[in-house]
Design a protein around this motif. Structure first.
Motif, PDB file in Angstrom:
ATOM      1  N   GLY A 147      60.760  52.582  81.180  1.00  0.00           N
ATOM      2  CA  GLY A 147      59.511  53.596  81.354  1.00  0.00           C
ATOM      3  C   GLY A 147      59.282  53.813  82.922  1.00  0.00           C
ATOM      4  N   PRO A 148      60.141  53.769  83.714  1.00  0.00           N
ATOM      5  CA  PRO A 148      59.983  53.880  85.224  1.00  0.00           C
ATOM      6  C   PRO A 148      58.883  55.178  85.580  1.00  0.00           C
ATOM      7  N   GLY A 149      58.808  56.110  84.606  1.00  0.00           N
ATOM      8  CA  GLY A 149      57.925  57.244  84.858  1.00  0.00           C
ATOM      9  C   GLY A 149      58.224  58.067  86.258  1.00  0.00           C
ATOM     10  N   GLU A 193      64.259  55.270  80.065  1.00  0.00           N
ATOM     11  CA  GLU A 193      63.180  56.356  80.247  1.00  0.00           C
ATOM     12  C   GLU A 193      63.468  57.457  79.219  1.00  0.00           C
ATOM     13  N   ILE A 194      62.537  57.790  78.406  1.00  0.00           N
ATOM     14  CA  ILE A 194      62.591  58.797  77.294  1.00  0.00           C
ATOM     15  C   ILE A 194      62.535  60.030  77.703  1.00  0.00           C
ATOM     16  N   ASN A 239      55.495  49.048  83.038  1.00  0.00           N
ATOM     17  CA  ASN A 239      54.246  49.137  82.667  1.00  0.00           C
ATOM     18  C   ASN A 239      54.531  49.855  81.200  1.00  0.00           C
ATOM     19  N   PHE A 246      53.869  59.979  75.153  1.00  0.00           N
ATOM     20  CA  PHE A 246      54.883  59.057  75.859  1.00  0.00           C
ATOM     21  C   PHE A 246      54.072  58.040  76.390  1.00  0.00           C
ATOM     22  N   GLY A 247      52.692  57.914  76.003  1.00  0.00           N
ATOM     23  CA  GLY A 247      51.896  57.065  76.516  1.00  0.00           C
ATOM     24  C   GLY A 247      52.024  57.029  78.158  1.00  0.00           C
ATOM     25  N   GLN A 248      51.838  58.074  78.802  1.00  0.00           N
ATOM     26  CA  GLN A 248      52.154  58.085  80.167  1.00  0.00           C
ATOM     27  C   GLN A 248      50.741  57.985  81.057  1.00  0.00           C
ATOM     28  N   ASN A 249      50.596  56.805  81.774  1.00  0.00           N
ATOM     29  CA  ASN A 249      49.506  56.483  82.712  1.00  0.00           C
ATOM     30  C   ASN A 249      50.171  55.806  83.860  1.00  0.00           C
ATOM     31  N   PHE A 250      50.341  56.640  84.827  1.00  0.00           N
ATOM     32  CA  PHE A 250      50.999  56.389  85.927  1.00  0.00           C
ATOM     33  C   PHE A 250      50.221  55.541  86.951  1.00  0.00           C
ATOM     34  N   LEU A 251      50.697  54.453  87.382  1.00  0.00           N
ATOM     35  CA  LEU A 251      50.121  53.546  88.317  1.00  0.00           C
ATOM     36  C   LEU A 251      50.223  54.269  89.854  1.00  0.00           C
ATOM     37  N   ASP A 297      65.249  55.910  74.110  1.00  0.00           N
ATOM     38  CA  ASP A 297      64.067  55.495  73.359  1.00  0.00           C
ATOM     39  C   ASP A 297      64.203  53.865  73.426  1.00  0.00           C
ATOM     40  N   VAL A 298      63.396  53.256  73.951  1.00  0.00           N
ATOM     41  CA  VAL A 298      63.514  51.966  74.357  1.00  0.00           C
ATOM     42  C   VAL A 298      63.497  50.919  73.111  1.00  0.00           C
TER      43      VAL A 298
HETATM   44  N1  SAM Z   1      56.183  52.866  85.186  1.00  0.00           N
HETATM   45  C1  SAM Z   1      55.307  54.028  85.532  1.00  0.00           C
HETATM   46  C2  SAM Z   1      54.349  53.597  86.167  1.00  0.00           C
HETATM   47  O1  SAM Z   1      53.789  52.427  86.209  1.00  0.00           O
HETATM   48  O2  SAM Z   1      53.680  54.454  86.875  1.00  0.00           O
HETATM   49  C3  SAM Z   1      55.161  54.610  84.298  1.00  0.00           C
HETATM   50  C4  SAM Z   1      54.290  54.018  83.042  1.00  0.00           C
HETATM   51  S1  SAM Z   1      53.683  54.750  81.824  1.00  0.00           S
HETATM   52  C5  SAM Z   1      52.538  53.823  81.082  1.00  0.00           C
HETATM   53  C6  SAM Z   1      55.116  54.495  80.428  1.00  0.00           C
HETATM   54  C7  SAM Z   1      56.372  55.118  80.719  1.00  0.00           C
HETATM   55  O3  SAM Z   1      57.092  54.753  79.725  1.00  0.00           O
HETATM   56  C8  SAM Z   1      56.410  56.635  80.936  1.00  0.00           C
HETATM   57  O4  SAM Z   1      57.503  57.037  82.078  1.00  0.00           O
HETATM   58  C9  SAM Z   1      57.074  57.292  79.576  1.00  0.00           C
HETATM   59  O5  SAM Z   1      57.849  58.455  79.656  1.00  0.00           O
HETATM   60  C10 SAM Z   1      58.249  56.205  79.099  1.00  0.00           C
HETATM   61  N2  SAM Z   1      58.167  56.166  77.729  1.00  0.00           N
HETATM   62  C11 SAM Z   1      57.403  56.316  76.781  1.00  0.00           C
HETATM   63  N3  SAM Z   1      57.928  56.197  75.529  1.00  0.00           N
HETATM   64  C12 SAM Z   1      59.091  55.523  75.751  1.00  0.00           C
HETATM   65  C13 SAM Z   1      60.026  55.238  74.924  1.00  0.00           C
HETATM   66  N4  SAM Z   1      60.011  55.268  73.645  1.00  0.00           N
HETATM   67  N5  SAM Z   1      61.257  54.905  75.456  1.00  0.00           N
HETATM   68  C14 SAM Z   1      61.588  54.947  76.904  1.00  0.00           C
HETATM   69  N6  SAM Z   1      60.494  55.227  77.747  1.00  0.00           N
HETATM   70  C15 SAM Z   1      59.219  55.423  77.289  1.00  0.00           C
END
Ligand code: SAM
Length: 268
Positions: A42-44, A63-64, A107, A12-17, A88-89
């Motif tokens: 993607g509020p994470g 958010e997924i 992000n 899910f490309g999770q890199n949290f700020l 899924d966005v």
């Molecule tokens: N906003 C948070 C932050 O800045 O710490 C999290 C950013 S993180 C790079 C990307 C976020 O997008 C994660 O929470 C992830 O689960 C969500 N995400 C990934 N793929 C997604 C999708 N297809 N649809 C919606 N959200 C998605």
């Protein structure tokens, strides 16, 4: 706001700020206003969500990851200003929100940032602006000018419809886990009046895709199946140029010409 036992999911490309100064800098660029219709992708764990929520009457997020939604909703249970769509966005219908002044922030998950940009492009008519964090390399491609090696499909398709500003670069240390590359915040503002008159969006897509499918080819060769060389020359474009040396006006000319050829073919 953090749920610390959540393990970042690579898929899910999770890199949290986590850097408060960077988070504040991003929010300062967004300048959320009380009546804004802000949609966060993607509020994470809510790094940007919470400071934005402090400024607005309502915030919607997409958010997924169900686990993150549970944690974020739990954290915000006393706050009915936040509405999270589990979706899924890439499949999300932004027009279903019934506003034509959406402010998109996020992000973005880097593994799908280019498809997300193309998806958002289709909803340009309901977007007021977008502040998106992307890999620096993608940000540079979006804002590239003709002649540079980053210039390509993404630059033309987005710059035709949006003003693009690369705001600032963010180092990997601002995130947990740290990505391998630098990031950048980009502001995209839809143009009220396009710079050049385009007859058909899909023709631009087709021409730009074909022109950049092999960057080293001349336009004459790359567009062989679309427009005859004499016609390319007749509309004032040097058929020996390469795609990277043509500007957006040139691509619009080619797209309009292609569209007219298609329309004439259909009516004959
Ligand atoms: N906003 C948070 C932050 O800045 O710490 C999290 C950013 S993180 C790079 C990307 C976020 O997008 C994660 O929470 C992830 O689960 C969500 N995400 C990934 N793929 C997604 C999708 N297809 N649809 C919606 N959200 C998605």
């Amino acid at each position: 706001m953090y749920s610390d036992n959540h393990r970042a999911r690579k898929r899910f490309g999770q890199n949290f700020l986590h850097d408060p100064l960077i988070i504040q800098r991003i929010v300062d660029v967004i300048k959320p206003q009380k009546t804004d219709h802000i949609i966060e992708i993607g509020p994470g764990k809510g790094a940007l969500t919470k400071p934005i929520l402090n400024c607005v009457a309502r915030l919607e997020a997409i958010e997924i990851d169900q686990d993150l939604i549970v944690a974020l909703s739990e954290n915000q249970r006393h706050d009915n200003r936040l509405l999270i769509h589990q979706a899924d966005v890439l499949k999300f219908r932004f027009d279903s929100l019934q506003h034509n002044d959406l402010r998109i922030v996020g992000n973005l998950p880097y593994n799908i940032s280019t498809p997300v940009l193309f998806h958002l492009l289709t909803y340009r008519d309901c977007i007021k602006d977008m502040m998106l964090m992307l890999q620096k390399e993608v940000a540079e491609r979006i804002s590239a000018s003709s002649g540079s090696k980053q210039y390509g499909r993404l630059s033309i398709m987005l710059q035709y419809y949006f003003d693009v500003d690369l705001m600032f670069v963010i180092k990997p240390e601002a995130f947990t886990p740290s990505p391998k590359v630098d990031s950048a915040l980009v502001r995209l503002t839809p143009l009220h009046h396009p710079r050049y008159e385009l007859l058909d969006h899909d023709s631009l897509k087709v021409i730009v895709k074909a022109a950049f499918s092999q960057r080293r080819k001349t336009i004459r060769n790359a567009l062989k199946k679309h427009i005859a060389t004499v016609t390319i020359e007749r509309i004032g474009i040097n058929a020996e140029s390469r795609a990277e040396n043509l500007n957006i006006a040139d691509f619009v000319k080619l797209a309009n010409c292609y569209h007219q050829l298609q329309t004439n073919m259909l009516s004959n």
